[in-house]
Write an enzyme that holds these catalytic residues in place. Structure first.
Site, PDB file in Angstrom:
ATOM      1  N   ASP A 148      44.755  18.660  52.115  1.00  0.00           N
ATOM      2  CA  ASP A 148      45.213  19.333  53.326  1.00  0.00           C
ATOM      3  C   ASP A 148      46.591  18.817  53.754  1.00  0.00           C
ATOM      4  OD1 ASP A 148      44.787  21.236  55.324  1.00  0.00           O
ATOM      5  OD2 ASP A 148      42.780  20.494  55.781  1.00  0.00           O
ATOM      6  N   ASP A 206      43.641  29.118  58.433  1.00  0.00           N
ATOM      7  CA  ASP A 206      42.187  29.240  58.290  1.00  0.00           C
ATOM      8  C   ASP A 206      41.690  30.625  58.709  1.00  0.00           C
ATOM      9  OD1 ASP A 206      42.387  26.597  57.669  1.00  0.00           O
ATOM     10  OD2 ASP A 206      41.132  25.867  59.304  1.00  0.00           O
TER      11      ASP A 206
END
Length: 408
Positions: A148, A206
């Site tokens: 990430d 997301d």
């Protein structure tokens, strides 16, 4: 007559080529279960085992969903030698034992870290410890790393350096580990992530559990904290077909199929749930786009509709087709979107999405989609077959995606 030394050289070169192809990481889009949407950072060893057992019982592993990807929240800090360690309460047996458990069942294990000091949820990350953490992951028999980008600088140059450094460390770890670049598409990773060592790269922020943000055109969904729905993600990823292929995939984030508005990460920013028609469309569109298929609902308690959507072998075969072509969007107007995906056997998959709010009829000749001649059609959802034709003429429900396999 070919000289014997030349024959031996050709055999050797062919052997090397075959070996390289056999060892290619992620030759088809990875498939499995991602823990984040359902569990958040409250994931435990027992959760992973129970999900693995359910995936086997439901036949998901046999269909290709071979991974369990442990997302953020597994970390327990570092020991006195700065080795990253799992949370001893959540993972009392350790990650290596968990990997052995999954491997014994024919499955693979993925894990998560971040290219900064702390992860998105505030846990220990890997910046400055790339070599050490990669060797640790390898010693645990990890098969996949999602990396990430929370807490990292916004510029592209830094991202390329940080991802390249972790990719190099993974390659030197002594184990083949698939590398997922997760910087949310803001630095155009489709242009550089494969060269930097990634096998897949997130193309968007997301996804939330909803069909669409329904925001005015031009709205910055991220800055306004509105959240991206299935259709919003599609609009970004559909434009990137030329960058996907074996060993390097556009990743439009997880499947939200079967979440039905569950509270948690996918329920934030308006993620109130979608209809089964919309969930089926996500499965259809992600498969047409050769996207990684990452289940995120509770596979231990699936209803019949969720099971039907996630276990459709024909749609999975389209996603996993070894030619590795992302479907091209050939129509995007008048609330119609049409995708054409070439398949290994010389045939095609075609998807027809109705983005309007009413049932409509789609009528087009196949040559208007770039397909010459007549084809047999198989509707992969209804399983209804049609004789040879050069036309498409079908009713499509609101937000429905019809998918056909076309064969000569």
């Amino acid at each position: 007559m070919t000289p014997k030394p030349l024959i031996l050289l050709l055999v050797f070169c062919f052997s090397l080529l075959s070996s390289a192809q056999d060892s290619q990481l992620a030759p088809t889009p990875p498939m499995g279960f991602m823990t984040w949407n359902y569990f958040g950072d409250n994931i435990t060893e027992q959760d992973v085992k129970s999900i693995a057992n359910a995936m086997i019982e439901e036949g998901l592993v046999d269909l290709g969903y071979e991974y369990i990807f442990i997302d953020d929240g597994w970390q327990g800090g570092r020991d006195n030698r700065n080795n990253i360690i799992p949370d001893p309460i959540k993972f009392p047996s350790g990650i290596k034992a968990l990997a052995e458990y999954l491997h014994s069942k024919g499955m693979k294990l993925g894990i998560y870290s971040d290219a900064a000091q702390l992860t998105c949820a505030g846990y220990t990350a890997s910046l400055g410890f790339e070599e050490q953490d990669s060797k640790t992951f390898a010693s645990w028999d990890i098969d996949y790393l999602k990396y990430d980008y929370c807490g990292a600088p916004t510029d592209r140059e830094t991202a390329e350096k940080r991802y390249s450094k972790m990719a190099d460390a993974l390659q030197n770890s002594g184990r083949e580990i698939v590398f997922s670049v997760c910087e949310w598409g803001q630095r155009e990773p489709w242009l550089w992530a494969k060269e930097a060592g990634g096998q897949l790269w997130r193309t968007t922020y997301d996804i939330r559990d909803k069909w669409s943000a329904n925001a005015p055109e031009g709205t910055n969904l991220h800055e306004e904290s509105i959240g991206y729905g299935i259709l919003d993600i599609l609009e970004i990823n559909a434009e990137l077909d030329e960058y996907a292929g074996p060993g390097g995939w556009n990743d439009p984030d997880m499947l939200v199929v079967g979440l039905y508005g569950k509270s948690g990460p996918s329920g934030d920013q308006g993620g109130h749930g979608a209809t089964n028609t919309e969930y089926q469309s996500q499965m259809s569109l992600w498969s047409l786009m050769a996207a990684p298929l990452m289940i995120s609902n509770d596979v231990r308690n699936m209803d019949d509709d969720t099971r039907r959507i996630l276990t459709n072998k024909d749609i999975i075969d389209i996603d996993q087709d070894p030619l590795g072509k992302q479907g091209k969007r050939v129509i995007n107007k008048d609330n119609w979107q049409v995708f054409v995906k070439p398949l290994t056997d010389g045939n095609y998959a075609v998807g027809i999405l109705n983005t309007s709010e009413k049932k409509r009829r789609f009528k087009k000749n196949l040559d208007s989609l770039g397909l010459d001649g007549k084809y047999k059609l198989l509707d992969v959802w209804s399983k209804k077959g049609y004789g040879k034709t050069d036309k498409l003429n079908f009713q499509v429900q609101p937000h429905e995606t019809l998918v056909f396999k076309l064969s000569r």
